[in-house]
Design an enzyme around this catalytic site. Structure first.
Site, mmCIF file in Angstrom:
data_model
loop_
_atom_site.group_PDB
_atom_site.id
_atom_site.type_symbol
_atom_site.label_atom_id
_atom_site.label_comp_id
_atom_site.label_asym_id
_atom_site.label_seq_id
_atom_site.Cartn_x
_atom_site.Cartn_y
_atom_site.Cartn_z
ATOM 1 C CD1 TRP A 133 40.587 -38.107 -11.500
ATOM 2 C CD2 TRP A 133 39.677 -35.912 -11.054
ATOM 3 N NE1 TRP A 133 40.126 -38.095 -10.102
ATOM 4 C CE2 TRP A 133 39.279 -36.989 -9.886
ATOM 5 C CE3 TRP A 133 39.253 -34.566 -11.181
ATOM 6 C CZ2 TRP A 133 38.648 -36.406 -8.938
ATOM 7 C CZ3 TRP A 133 38.429 -34.291 -9.896
ATOM 8 C CH2 TRP A 133 37.930 -35.346 -8.951
ATOM 9 C CG ASP A 181 41.443 -42.191 -3.425
ATOM 10 O OD1 ASP A 181 41.178 -40.982 -3.350
ATOM 11 O OD2 ASP A 181 40.634 -43.302 -3.266
ATOM 12 C CG PHE A 200 37.302 -47.948 -8.343
ATOM 13 C CD1 PHE A 200 37.740 -47.230 -9.578
ATOM 14 C CD2 PHE A 200 36.442 -47.779 -7.778
ATOM 15 C CE1 PHE A 200 36.669 -46.898 -10.177
ATOM 16 C CE2 PHE A 200 35.118 -47.010 -8.338
ATOM 17 C CZ PHE A 200 35.240 -46.480 -9.596
ATOM 18 C CB SER A 201 41.785 -46.627 -4.303
ATOM 19 O OG SER A 201 41.641 -45.270 -4.631
ATOM 20 N NE ARG A 252 34.488 -47.016 -2.503
ATOM 21 C CZ ARG A 252 33.111 -47.000 -2.314
ATOM 22 N NH1 ARG A 252 32.505 -48.059 -2.765
ATOM 23 N NH2 ARG A 252 32.630 -46.107 -1.722
ATOM 24 C CG ASP A 253 39.276 -47.978 -1.479
ATOM 25 O OD1 ASP A 253 39.201 -48.162 -2.765
ATOM 26 O OD2 ASP A 253 38.217 -47.108 -0.909
ATOM 27 C CD GLU A 294 35.387 -44.084 -0.518
ATOM 28 O OE1 GLU A 294 35.075 -44.385 -1.506
ATOM 29 O OE2 GLU A 294 35.695 -42.950 -0.333
ATOM 30 C CD1 TRP A 325 35.105 -37.685 -2.795
ATOM 31 C CD2 TRP A 325 35.737 -37.688 -4.842
ATOM 32 N NE1 TRP A 325 35.995 -38.781 -2.740
ATOM 33 C CE2 TRP A 325 36.415 -38.604 -4.060
ATOM 34 C CE3 TRP A 325 35.721 -37.424 -6.012
ATOM 35 C CZ2 TRP A 325 37.002 -39.670 -5.073
ATOM 36 C CZ3 TRP A 325 36.455 -38.371 -6.972
ATOM 37 C CH2 TRP A 325 36.990 -39.407 -6.488
#
Length: 496
Positions: free
Chosen positions: A52, A55, A114-115, A174-175, A228, A304
């Site tokens: 999978w 981003d 994560f991103s 995040r990110d 995001e 998603w």
């Protein structure tokens, strides 16, 4: 989010980062040959070797090569166990897969890396990412890793470099996107509070110790409740802020704000707002400035809630073609396919001028991986509606239709008969240039369609999954005729 997951919880006492990387790479090497046989694999879009992806991350130029990192689960075709995959390219077109760069291994990221983003400083490549720990507060913290060679990465001993969210934010935090301005490093992080999407701004002199400055931007009106993958950058003589909005558990279309950035007062002022892509399969775009001074953007070409038929073959997800962002007249943002893509062209065909009334077949056997440019002349046309049918079957039961409604000044992409993937309708506004011309440029691949209207003023990106035999290319006009100055098309050769 409520999407499917199969999280692999890492016990840091039992597995080092190097062990986690080795395990992931062994998994990839054991599967990648079988994945190549999938009928849905793309020809010239970036894909992971297996598993999978979502981003794009850490999009950067380092040691004369472009580096692309990405959210990656090598163990499944579902989201979960998120690592950072890694690839390099000399030209943004042909990519070489490298070993996994980051893997969950520490207490602060044991549910996923994560991103985030990347910067180059003193010949060192730095990666900034969000560490995710489920069931704890804070559950999302900002972390850093670095490499002296661009291949092997070590996590910073001071991680997490930002260990909690600000009072104006929430656990959705995040990110990180990092850049340099006037000899100072800055970082924006996406967050939210009380239904308002926000961008938190930090500064640092050494990339390790970060100081919170405040909320630089927040959502207004219908700009959603969580932002995001923020990306704040200078664009020509102004600034741009890109965000990927969430509302509840659903992702919206990424937005680009053109405005002014006041570093002293920690404030980004929105002047113009535009939708980056009107399709269903464009999310989490990230940009970088290359050595030629171009602002290049790439995005996840999926969403998603998509069906993703490729999952049954052990993989899911791809990236868009790279696009250059250009600002015209200080407010008109255009996306232009990078010129390096022309090296993949072959089998050139040209037709026109021609007029169509009703339906005309232009090609009974259009190349599945192809580029098509069509120039419609409205001065010589009378149709109220006209358009294109791609990947159409002989009996017409399968097709992807692109319809131009002249009265409404709207272009509609209809995927209701596009195969075994998602259906649905995508629409975007369009205008006419001073010569009363509409230009459409389309990049079609095995399971994707990217449409650039009027030199990239509007873009529509969707995944499609028709049968291999559905290859007719038609032009149609309703209530009159459509005049076409010319049609150009090329086969686009594989990069794999």
């Amino acid at each position: 989010m409520s999407y499917e997951r199969d999280i692999y919880m890492v016990d840091p006492a039992k597995r080092s980062h190097e062990d986690a990387i080795d395990r992931a790479n062994n998994e990839i090497n054991g599967k990648k040959d079988n994945i190549r046989k999938s009928p849905y694999r793309l020809n010239y879009h970036f894909m992971a070797p297996t598993g999978w992806i979502n981003d794009p991350n850490g999009f950067v130029q380092y040691n004369a090569q472009y580096h692309l990192f990405y959210q990656y689960n090598p163990y499944s075709s579902n989201w979960g166990q998120i690592h950072w995959g890694h690839a390099i390219s000399k030209d943004l077109v042909k990519w070489e897969h490298l070993p996994v760069a980051l893997a969950p291994s520490e207490q602060y990221d044991n549910c996923g890396c994560f991103s985030g983003s990347a910067v180059v400083h003193n010949d060192t490549l730095y990666l900034f990412y969000t560490g995710f720990v489920d069931g704890e507060i804070p559950r999302q913290v900002q972390c850093m890793a670095f490499s002296k060679d661009g291949f092997c990465f070590k996590k910073n001993n001071k991680n997490p470099i930002i260990g909690g969210f600000p009072a104006e934010g929430s656990y959705d935090f995040r990110d990180p996107k990092v850049w340099k301005h006037n000899d100072q490093w800055y970082m924006v992080v996406g967050t939210s509070k009380d239904g308002i999407g926000k961008i938190a701004l930090y500064s640092s002199s050494d990339l390790e110790d970060w100081r919170y400055l405040g909320i630089a931007a927040k959502s207004e009106y219908n700009q959603e409740d969580m932002w995001e993958c923020p990306d704040l950058f200078s664009l020509q003589d102004t600034h741009a802020l890109i965000v990927s909005p969430l509302y509840g558990n659903e992702s919206g279309r990424p937005m680009c704000f053109i405005g002014d950035m006041d570093y002293e007062n920690v404030l980004f002022t929105q002047l113009e707002c535009s939708t980056l892509d009107y399709g269903s399969d464009f999310y989490a775009p990230q940009t970088m400035m290359d050595s030629r001074g171009r602002r290049i953007m790439i995005a996840w070409m999926d969403n998603w809630s998509a069906k993703m038929p490729s999952k049954k073959y052990g993989w899911a997800g791809a990236m868009t073609i790279p696009r250059q962002l250009v600002l015209e007249n200080k407010s008109n943002l255009k996306q232009k396919p990078i010129p390096e893509l022309v090296q993949l062209r072959s089998h050139y065909k040209k037709e026109g001028p021609l007029e169509v009334e009703g339906v005309a077949t232009i090609n009974n056997n259009q190349e599945i991986a192809s580029e098509i440019i069509i120039i419609f002349n409205m001065n010589l046309s009378s149709a109220s509606e006209f358009g294109i049918q791609l990947r159409a079957s002989e009996d017409g039961k399968e097709k992807t239709e692109i319809l131009f409604d002249i009265t409404k000044r709207e272009v509609i992409v209809d995927r209701e008969k596009s195969g075994c993937g998602d259906g649905g309708i995508s629409s975007a506004p369009f205008g006419l240039n001073k010569d009363n011309i509409i230009t459409i440029r389309m990049y079609m691949d095995t399971t994707s369609l990217e449409i650039f209207i009027n030199d990239g003023e509007q873009v529509i990106t969707n995944r499609i999954y028709p049968e291999v035999s559905s290859r007719k290319f038609n032009i149609f006009a309703r209530e009159g005729k459509i005049h076409i100055n010319q049609i150009e098309s090329w086969k686009i050769n594989s990069i794999w």
